[in-house]
Design an enzyme around this catalytic site. Sequence first.
Site, PDB file in Angstrom:
ATOM      1  N   HIS A 273       5.057  -4.645 -12.487  1.00 26.67           N
ATOM      2  CA  HIS A 273       4.154  -3.834 -11.678  1.00 26.67           C
ATOM      3  C   HIS A 273       5.006  -3.067 -10.672  1.00 26.67           C
ATOM      4  CE1 HIS A 273       0.436  -3.396  -8.988  1.00 26.67           C
ATOM      5  NE2 HIS A 273       1.451  -2.955  -8.254  1.00 26.67           N
TER       6      HIS A 273
ATOM      7  N   GLY B 164      -8.159  -7.109  -6.612  1.00 27.64           N
ATOM      8  CA  GLY B 164      -7.657  -8.451  -6.315  1.00 27.64           C
ATOM      9  C   GLY B 164      -7.601  -9.355  -7.541  1.00 27.64           C
ATOM     10  N   GLY B 165      -7.447  -8.735  -8.727  1.00 28.14           N
ATOM     11  CA  GLY B 165      -7.313  -9.539  -9.940  1.00 28.14           C
ATOM     12  C   GLY B 165      -8.625 -10.136 -10.442  1.00 28.14           C
TER      13      GLY B 165
ATOM     14  N   LYS C   2     -12.175   2.036 -11.916  1.00 25.88           N
ATOM     15  CA  LYS C   2     -10.935   2.182 -12.671  1.00 25.88           C
ATOM     16  C   LYS C   2     -11.083   3.120 -13.860  1.00 25.88           C
ATOM     17  CE  LYS C   2      -9.299  -2.526 -11.740  1.00 25.88           C
ATOM     18  NZ  LYS C   2      -8.352  -2.408 -10.649  1.00 25.88           N
TER      19      LYS C   2
ATOM     20  N   ARG D  87      -5.972   3.209   0.309  1.00 23.78           N
ATOM     21  CA  ARG D  87      -5.895   2.516   1.602  1.00 23.78           C
ATOM     22  C   ARG D  87      -4.450   2.124   1.830  1.00 23.78           C
ATOM     23  NH1 ARG D  87      -4.925  -2.633  -0.625  1.00 23.78           N
ATOM     24  NH2 ARG D  87      -6.086  -3.015  -2.521  1.00 23.78           N
TER      25      ARG D  87
ATOM     26  N   LYS E 207     -10.934  -5.436 -18.058  1.00 25.69           N
ATOM     27  CA  LYS E 207     -10.924  -5.236 -16.606  1.00 25.69           C
ATOM     28  C   LYS E 207     -12.287  -4.775 -16.145  1.00 25.69           C
ATOM     29  CE  LYS E 207      -6.196  -3.618 -15.807  1.00 25.69           C
ATOM     30  NZ  LYS E 207      -5.368  -2.503 -15.288  1.00 25.69           N
TER      31      LYS E 207
ATOM     32  N   GLU F  79      -0.622   2.653  -8.569  1.00 25.74           N
ATOM     33  CA  GLU F  79      -0.054   1.489  -9.239  1.00 25.74           C
ATOM     34  C   GLU F  79       0.198   1.796 -10.710  1.00 25.74           C
ATOM     35  OE1 GLU F  79      -1.739  -2.208  -6.598  1.00 25.74           O
ATOM     36  OE2 GLU F  79      -2.763  -1.830  -8.500  1.00 25.74           O
TER      37      GLU F  79
HETATM   38  P1  ADP Z   1      -6.578  -5.031  -9.402  1.00 27.91           P
HETATM   39  O1  ADP Z   1      -7.551  -3.980  -8.984  1.00 27.91           O
HETATM   40  O2  ADP Z   1      -7.209  -6.346  -9.540  1.00 27.91           O
HETATM   41  O3  ADP Z   1      -5.352  -4.981  -8.559  1.00 27.91           O
HETATM   42  P2  ADP Z   1      -4.977  -3.840 -11.530  1.00 27.91           P
HETATM   43  O4  ADP Z   1      -5.524  -2.929 -12.561  1.00 27.91           O
HETATM   44  O5  ADP Z   1      -4.169  -3.231 -10.457  1.00 27.91           O
HETATM   45  O6  ADP Z   1      -6.179  -4.651 -10.905  1.00 27.91           O
HETATM   46  O7  ADP Z   1      -4.146  -4.973 -12.246  1.00 27.91           O
HETATM   47  C1  ADP Z   1      -3.663  -6.105 -11.544  1.00 27.91           C
HETATM   48  C2  ADP Z   1      -2.469  -6.720 -12.271  1.00 27.91           C
HETATM   49  O8  ADP Z   1      -2.792  -7.068 -13.620  1.00 27.91           O
HETATM   50  C3  ADP Z   1      -1.291  -5.811 -12.428  1.00 27.91           C
HETATM   51  O9  ADP Z   1      -0.489  -5.797 -11.278  1.00 27.91           O
HETATM   52  C4  ADP Z   1      -0.587  -6.390 -13.630  1.00 27.91           C
HETATM   53  O10 ADP Z   1       0.141  -7.524 -13.296  1.00 27.91           O
HETATM   54  C5  ADP Z   1      -1.713  -6.854 -14.493  1.00 27.91           C
HETATM   55  N1  ADP Z   1      -2.079  -5.829 -15.476  1.00 27.91           N
HETATM   56  C6  ADP Z   1      -2.932  -4.803 -15.267  1.00 27.91           C
HETATM   57  N2  ADP Z   1      -3.048  -4.028 -16.379  1.00 27.91           N
HETATM   58  C7  ADP Z   1      -2.261  -4.581 -17.313  1.00 27.91           C
HETATM   59  C8  ADP Z   1      -1.968  -4.271 -18.680  1.00 27.91           C
HETATM   60  N3  ADP Z   1      -2.519  -3.242 -19.297  1.00 27.91           N
HETATM   61  N4  ADP Z   1      -1.101  -5.072 -19.350  1.00 27.91           N
HETATM   62  C9  ADP Z   1      -0.552  -6.140 -18.741  1.00 27.91           C
HETATM   63  N5  ADP Z   1      -0.796  -6.497 -17.475  1.00 27.91           N
HETATM   64  C10 ADP Z   1      -1.637  -5.737 -16.755  1.00 27.91           C
HETATM   65  P1  ADP Z   2      -2.628  -4.975  -2.467  1.00 29.23           P
HETATM   66  O1  ADP Z   2      -3.310  -4.382  -3.646  1.00 29.23           O
HETATM   67  O2  ADP Z   2      -2.594  -4.129  -1.251  1.00 29.23           O
HETATM   68  O3  ADP Z   2      -1.390  -5.709  -2.726  1.00 29.23           O
HETATM   69  P2  ADP Z   2      -4.267  -7.171  -2.805  1.00 29.23           P
HETATM   70  O4  ADP Z   2      -5.136  -6.518  -3.799  1.00 29.23           O
HETATM   71  O5  ADP Z   2      -3.426  -8.314  -3.163  1.00 29.23           O
HETATM   72  O6  ADP Z   2      -3.467  -6.076  -1.992  1.00 29.23           O
HETATM   73  O7  ADP Z   2      -5.070  -7.632  -1.560  1.00 29.23           O
HETATM   74  C1  ADP Z   2      -5.890  -6.753  -0.876  1.00 29.23           C
HETATM   75  C2  ADP Z   2      -7.061  -7.600  -0.682  1.00 29.23           C
HETATM   76  O8  ADP Z   2      -6.793  -8.470   0.402  1.00 29.23           O
HETATM   77  C3  ADP Z   2      -8.277  -6.928  -0.297  1.00 29.23           C
HETATM   78  O9  ADP Z   2      -8.888  -6.237  -1.320  1.00 29.23           O
HETATM   79  C4  ADP Z   2      -9.053  -8.147   0.203  1.00 29.23           C
HETATM   80  O10 ADP Z   2      -9.629  -8.870  -0.834  1.00 29.23           O
HETATM   81  C5  ADP Z   2      -7.989  -8.992   0.856  1.00 29.23           C
HETATM   82  N1  ADP Z   2      -8.030  -8.912   2.322  1.00 29.23           N
HETATM   83  C6  ADP Z   2      -8.958  -8.360   3.063  1.00 29.23           C
HETATM   84  N2  ADP Z   2      -8.712  -8.461   4.342  1.00 29.23           N
HETATM   85  C7  ADP Z   2      -7.589  -9.135   4.443  1.00 29.23           C
HETATM   86  C8  ADP Z   2      -6.816  -9.561   5.550  1.00 29.23           C
HETATM   87  N3  ADP Z   2      -7.128  -9.304   6.803  1.00 29.23           N
HETATM   88  N4  ADP Z   2      -5.682 -10.217   5.289  1.00 29.23           N
HETATM   89  C9  ADP Z   2      -5.332 -10.465   4.036  1.00 29.23           C
HETATM   90  N5  ADP Z   2      -6.021 -10.071   2.979  1.00 29.23           N
HETATM   91  C10 ADP Z   2      -7.145  -9.420   3.166  1.00 29.23           C
HETATM   92 MG    MG Z   3      -4.084  -3.421  -8.373  1.00 30.04          MG
END
Ligand code: ADP
Ligand code: ADP
Ligand code: MG
Length: 649
Positions: free
Chosen positions: A213, A169-170, A121, A301, A163, A279
């Site tokens: 988001h 995945g949070g 990131k 992806r 982060k 995102e």
């Molecule tokens: P991941 O790789 O786990 O998906 P992200 O960076 O996409 O991580 O962040 C996941 C979620 O966390 C976002 O969809 C949002 O809800 C929350 N989030 C991320 N960054 C921020 C921020 N700077 N302030 C508030 N919420 C955030």
């Molecule tokens: P996105 O960012 O696409 O919304 P998420 O971050 O919530 O998706 O989920 C994507 C994650 O789902 C992957 O990084 C992995 O941890 C999980 N995953 C992997 N394979 C599968 C699967 N077959 N079905 C559902 N989730 C999966």
């Molecule tokens: Mg994300």
Amino acid sequence: MCALANIQKILIANRGEIAIRVARTARAMGIKTVAVYSEADRHAGHVRVADEAYYIGPSAPAESYLNIDAILQVVQQSGADAVHPGYGFLSENPEFAEKLNAQGIIFIGPSAEAIRTMGLKDAAKAVMDNAGVPTVPGYLGEDQSEGTLLKEACRIGFPILIKAVAGGGGKGMRHVPTESDFGEALKRAKSEALKAFGNDRVLLEKFIEKPRHIEIQVFGDGEDAVHLFERDCSLQRRYQKVIEEAPAPGMSEQMREAMGAAAVKAARAIQYKGAGTVEFIVDASDGLRHDGFWFMEMNTRLQVEHPVTEAITGLDLVEWQIRIARGEPLPKTQGELRFEGHAVEARIYVEDVENGFLPATGKLEHVQFSTLARADTAVASGDSISPFYDPMIAKIIVKEANRSAALAKLQRALEETELAGSVTNIAFLSRLIENSSFQEMSIDTNWIDTHADILTAPHKVTPREIIAAALTSLGTGSNHHDLTGFHLWSATVHRVTLQHKDVLYVCAVTFAQNSVTVTYEQETYSIDYVADQMILNGRALPKVYASGAKLWVFSHGAIEFERVDPLQRKTQQQGASNTILAPMPGLITSISARSGERMSEGATLIVLEAMKMEHILSMPREAVIDQIHVKEGDQVTGSQVLISLVQED
Ligand code: ADP
Ligand code: ADP
Ligand code: MG
């Protein structure tokens, strides 16, 4: 343009619903599919639909779906000329893409270099900064000492977000409201990140207070890039998406254009090839503003929620991926891309919502999805849910002319979804959809977490649900089409005792010529048979699935009842129990208790890892530990006795 690569056989390096989703498009394009499966997945849905299937190793993902060598071997063995990685697993693993390319196999995804650039990131944010894409203010530095991080956090200004740079995945993410919370949050984020990603580096970001988001679907062919509009994924639980939709409610054309342009700029900056998602976090404290969005990360992806984009554009994103992978240019120009209507997706998980969303396992006795909606799933009646993989078992997708019609249809589709045998989040999803804050989209990404009490409160069983279960338990009910055979019962009163959780429900059923009456809690209900339905007060009773003494009433998800013989009912000594049982199968990752030690109520005893998550088992009351029956590293079964406590009177 150079000659197109020939793709005749695709190996799908994934499992579950996404493997089936990819196979569907491949088949439609006349391409053969190869499935790979682990021990736990021998009979899984994705194995059933592929043209060929190969075993790749034990159930643990590291030994099968993440085992690059095993998958490469199947590529050779099967003669596949391309690999689709789905999402999760190896989809964002640059070494996997490189190794395939080195063998002349097409990786259906971006270049290893693009994956690498966007994989961390901090590096991704730096690239975006340079390309002129707005990013969230924060700290991306090399210096990871606690002192520097704290100083930077204070400079950014609390609240902040920690982060994991390798996160997804949070995981590895911690919200830090004030300076005093920083030390503990940093420790937790780092340890979670190290465990999940093998990398404990973190970045700091300003925490956007009322965030939404909104992400943009992009496609590139290496030369050019386009966007396929936005998806709103603001409805999240612990940073994980629950319901997604497109377009984003309240989005202006000006903002859509600004965000689309920024996303395309991001894709062009890395000569992106294939499907990707950019995102953004959006500040919704004052409605959506065209200058109020910041880049968060790019997922290189296909995304779990891609079907909502498919629904509003009428395109097949997997088809686009495959066409681009074989060297075609982008199928459409930006000017040719259009969307119409409103699409919503809900993710169905096997999890115990009332019990802290604990992932569940079990055998799905009965599975039937509504015909009103697209259901992307891999499960069918009789399938078992193993504890090794993601607990998401299906996605339900609807599209209608506008948002309120789409939400209404999704609600109906969820009501018609029949999943018996394990607990699911269906009732929770229904509550989200009917909530007025969500209907008006006056929510932010923290909304579920701050309203968890009302959203997860246990459902109070209604007379309709009890009556439906009682009638079915007598060999009739909503699954039966008429009253044939009822005269045999005529004028007899049947006493039925049903148990749901620890509560007993008793009712009396009397059959007459063409109707039935049920007495429950001093009320008498009269049920009529109309066509093939049982009607109470003008409305059909919920459907029921029965197996042995068990009954599942499909209302608020599935309410599980058991018909009990009151005389034989075992006495249960809840609460006073002297044993700590594993709530589900899993791996013991740490034990904090020692035999002979007195521990207070709520103290952590054991950390159990299951379904990719950690579950903390704690003391049910203050007591002395008698024996510890397991050790760290043990794989335990559900309900196995882990710890016993000394009985004290
Ligand atoms: P991941 O790789 O786990 O998906 P992200 O960076 O996409 O991580 O962040 C996941 C979620 O966390 C976002 O969809 C949002 O809800 C929350 N989030 C991320 N960054 C921020 C921020 N700077 N302030 C508030 N919420 C955030
Ligand atoms: P996105 O960012 O696409 O919304 P998420 O971050 O919530 O998706 O989920 C994507 C994650 O789902 C992957 O990084 C992995 O941890 C999980 N995953 C992997 N394979 C599968 C699967 N077959 N079905 C559902 N989730 C999966
Ligand atoms: Mg994300």
